[in-house]
Design a protein around this motif. Structure first.
Motif, short mmCIF file in Angstrom:
data_model
loop_
_atom_site.label_atom_id
_atom_site.label_comp_id
_atom_site.label_asym_id
_atom_site.label_seq_id
_atom_site.Cartn_x
_atom_site.Cartn_y
_atom_site.Cartn_z
N LYS A 8 0.84 -1.21 0.00
CA LYS A 8 0.00 0.00 0.00
C LYS A 8 0.87 1.26 0.00
O LYS A 8 0.62 2.21 -0.75
N THR A 9 1.91 1.27 0.81
CA THR A 9 2.83 2.41 0.89
C THR A 9 3.58 2.61 -0.43
O THR A 9 3.68 3.73 -0.93
N ASP A 42 -5.89 1.22 -5.84
CA ASP A 42 -6.39 1.38 -4.48
C ASP A 42 -6.00 2.75 -3.92
O ASP A 42 -6.50 3.18 -2.89
N THR A 43 -5.09 3.43 -4.61
CA THR A 43 -4.63 4.75 -4.20
C THR A 43 -5.57 5.81 -4.77
O THR A 43 -5.81 5.84 -5.98
N PRO A 44 -6.13 6.69 -3.93
CA PRO A 44 -7.00 7.76 -4.43
C PRO A 44 -6.28 8.61 -5.48
O PRO A 44 -5.10 8.92 -5.32
N ILE A 150 4.37 -8.71 -5.98
CA ILE A 150 3.72 -7.39 -6.11
C ILE A 150 4.61 -6.31 -5.49
O ILE A 150 4.87 -5.27 -6.09
N ALA A 151 5.09 -6.57 -4.27
CA ALA A 151 5.95 -5.60 -3.58
C ALA A 151 7.24 -5.36 -4.37
O ALA A 151 7.67 -4.22 -4.53
N PHE A 152 7.84 -6.43 -4.89
CA PHE A 152 9.08 -6.31 -5.65
C PHE A 152 8.87 -5.44 -6.89
O PHE A 152 9.68 -4.57 -7.19
N ALA A 153 7.79 -5.69 -7.61
CA ALA A 153 7.50 -4.93 -8.84
C ALA A 153 7.32 -3.45 -8.53
O ALA A 153 7.88 -2.59 -9.22
#
Length: 163
Positions: A8-9, A42-44, A150-153
């Motif tokens: 998310k971050t 998911d990010t506004p 996902i995090a790596f990408a």
């Protein structure tokens, strides 16, 4: 940091950079099943930089939607550097995006081999025609392998375009 929070971050950080630089992004995902595009959207405010993304789980979808060469798929397989390179190039073209992230791997629990073990994931990040590729072998169950991919990408895309 817990992996879901890290994703998310990273997605929010990437979104801020894309917005600041007026860049657009797309994804071409296989083993992550749309997880990268989910994180991005998911990010506004993500509609400013995401127009469309591709989940191309089958070889047929990779060929039909992204233009991955059938000979590439037949000779080196879906989980390969050449395939993700072609996926990223095709996605960028089809979405008319500045950046494309492509991922293809074996999340398990089956499907691995000696040459391509469960946890093997190939990545390509295409930034205006410049393609960087990465190979990783993650451990854990199917869900955890996908989250790590996902995090790596996201992390590597941020590092490539960060000011």
């Amino acid at each position: 940091m817990e992996l879901n929070q890290e994703i998310k971050t990273l997605a929010a950080q990437l979104g801020a950079i894309l917005t600041d630089k007026c860049l657009t992004i797309t994804t071409a995902e296989s083993c992550t099943g749309g997880g990268i595009s989910y994180a991005l959207t998911d990010t506004p405010g993500s509609s400013a930089y995401v127009d469309r993304c591709f989940v191309t789980y089958s070889n047929g979808a990779k060929h039909a939607l992204l233009g991955v060469n059938e000979q590439t798929l037949n000779s080196v397989g879906a989980v390969s550097e050449q395939t993700v390179r072609e996926m990223a190039t095709g996605a960028a073209k089809q979405a008319n995006a500045d950046i494309a992230i492509a991922v293809s791997g074996i999340a398990g629990p089956s499907g691995g081999s000696d040459d391509k073990p469960v946890g093997l994931v190939w990545f390509a990040i295409n930034i205006r025609g410049q393609v960087s590729t990465y190979e990783q072998v993650f451990s854990g169950d199917r869900s955890y392998i996908r989250l790590q991919a996902i995090a790596f990408a996201l992390k590597n895309t941020v590092s490539l375009i960060q000011p």
